[in-house]
Enzyme design. Structure first.
Site, PDB file in Angstrom:
ATOM      1  N   GLY A 165       0.875  -1.147   0.000  1.00 12.10           N
ATOM      2  CA  GLY A 165       0.000   0.000   0.000  1.00 12.10           C
ATOM      3  C   GLY A 165       0.918   1.202   0.000  1.00 12.10           C
ATOM      4  O   GLY A 165       2.135   1.061   0.165  1.00 12.10           O
ATOM      5  N   CYS A 171       5.276  -4.811  -2.667  1.00 14.86           N
ATOM      6  CA  CYS A 171       4.758  -3.554  -3.203  1.00 14.86           C
ATOM      7  C   CYS A 171       5.594  -2.369  -2.687  1.00 14.86           C
ATOM      8  O   CYS A 171       6.771  -2.259  -3.008  1.00 14.86           O
ATOM      9  CB  CYS A 171       3.274  -3.437  -2.841  1.00 14.86           C
ATOM     10  SG  CYS A 171       2.372  -2.122  -3.657  1.00 14.86           S
ATOM     11  N   HIS A 172       5.003  -1.470  -1.895  1.00 10.78           N
ATOM     12  CA  HIS A 172       5.722  -0.340  -1.306  1.00 10.78           C
ATOM     13  C   HIS A 172       6.325  -0.693   0.064  1.00 10.78           C
ATOM     14  O   HIS A 172       6.968   0.144   0.682  1.00 10.78           O
ATOM     15  CB  HIS A 172       4.788   0.860  -1.148  1.00 10.78           C
ATOM     16  CG  HIS A 172       4.398   1.508  -2.441  1.00 10.78           C
ATOM     17  ND1 HIS A 172       3.505   0.927  -3.322  1.00 10.78           N
ATOM     18  CD2 HIS A 172       4.775   2.682  -2.995  1.00 10.78           C
ATOM     19  CE1 HIS A 172       3.346   1.727  -4.360  1.00 10.78           C
ATOM     20  NE2 HIS A 172       4.107   2.787  -4.204  1.00 10.78           N
ATOM     21  N   GLY A 173       6.120  -1.925   0.525  1.00 13.31           N
ATOM     22  CA  GLY A 173       6.660  -2.369   1.811  1.00 13.31           C
ATOM     23  C   GLY A 173       8.158  -2.144   1.971  1.00 13.31           C
ATOM     24  O   GLY A 173       8.626  -1.824   3.065  1.00 13.31           O
ATOM     25  N   TRP A 218       9.859   0.347   1.348  1.00  8.56           N
ATOM     26  CA  TRP A 218      10.152   1.685   1.878  1.00  8.56           C
ATOM     27  C   TRP A 218      10.584   1.583   3.346  1.00  8.56           C
ATOM     28  O   TRP A 218      11.512   2.254   3.775  1.00  8.56           O
ATOM     29  CB  TRP A 218       8.918   2.567   1.806  1.00  8.56           C
ATOM     30  CG  TRP A 218       8.829   3.479   0.621  1.00  8.56           C
ATOM     31  CD1 TRP A 218       9.824   3.814  -0.244  1.00  8.56           C
ATOM     32  CD2 TRP A 218       7.664   4.193   0.198  1.00  8.56           C
ATOM     33  NE1 TRP A 218       9.337   4.686  -1.191  1.00  8.56           N
ATOM     34  CE2 TRP A 218       8.016   4.929  -0.942  1.00  8.56           C
ATOM     35  CE3 TRP A 218       6.361   4.256   0.670  1.00  8.56           C
ATOM     36  CZ2 TRP A 218       7.113   5.751  -1.604  1.00  8.56           C
ATOM     37  CZ3 TRP A 218       5.464   5.066   0.006  1.00  8.56           C
ATOM     38  CH2 TRP A 218       5.843   5.803  -1.121  1.00  8.56           C
TER      39      TRP A 218
END
Length: 191
Positions: free
Chosen positions: A80, A111-113, A115
């Protein structure tokens, strides 16, 4: 088949997680026999994001301040946009993530994990994938980015998007069965 009974997995998240990226691993890992706890900065429940709108809520099992990585065999970070953006600026969350690397335990991010992994200082020198929009962020932090559905570098598992969930979850199960990886710990210590 070697089920994941006697294995505990932490799923670290907060509000704004991609609905499928939390719920599918949570459900499938539990079906494999693992005890899976949703760990979050705050008690109560957290709310997902699905198809451009707020989605379902899920109960938090433990706050980060209550949780200890020593109680878990692996860590999963759903994506997310909102969720990992909030976690990457939370010092308790970053310390929780680092502790899994220090112990050589499997860590999975989709995914955006990743980051959150960047801010935890855990990506330098690692082969990884992610949602394409954070490719440059990972490369700037020292990761080698590839466009594949699932990438495993020692005990670090990464995937790009909800489309990759079947391969992502299969690799989590495989890595949890293998246990701690000495090279995961060594690679993190060198970063």
């Amino acid at each position: 088949m070697n089920r994941l009974t006697d294995h505990n997995i932490a799923l670290l998240s907060t509000d704004g997680f991609e609905q499928s990226e939390l719920m599918q691993p949570l459900e499938q890992l539990r079906e494999e026999g693992a005890t899976v706890h949703v760990v979050s900065p705050n008690a109560g429940s957290i709310r997902g994001w699905s198809n451009g709108n707020w989605g379902d809520s899920v109960d938090v099992d433990q706050t980060i301040s209550e949780a200890s990585s020593s109680d878990y065999d692996a860590l999963v970070l759903p994506g997310g946009v909102i969720n990992p953006d909030r976690l990457r600026s939370d010092s308790e969350a970053l310390n929780f993530v680092r502790s899994f690397f220090l112990d050589g335990k499997p860590v999975a991010a989709i995914c955006h994990g990743p980051w959150t992994l960047i801010n935890a200082g855990a990506v330098e020198g690692r082969l990884m994938t992610s949602y394409p929009s954070i490719r440059v962020d990972l490369e700037n932090a020292g990761a080698q980015w590839v466009d594949e559905e699932v990438v495993v570098d020692q005990a670090l598992i990464t995937s790009r998007s909800p489309n990759d969930l079947p391969a992502f979850i299969d690799k989590i199960i495989e890595e949890v069965r293998e246990g701690a990886h000495k090279k995961q710990k060594e690679q993190f210590a060198m970063a």
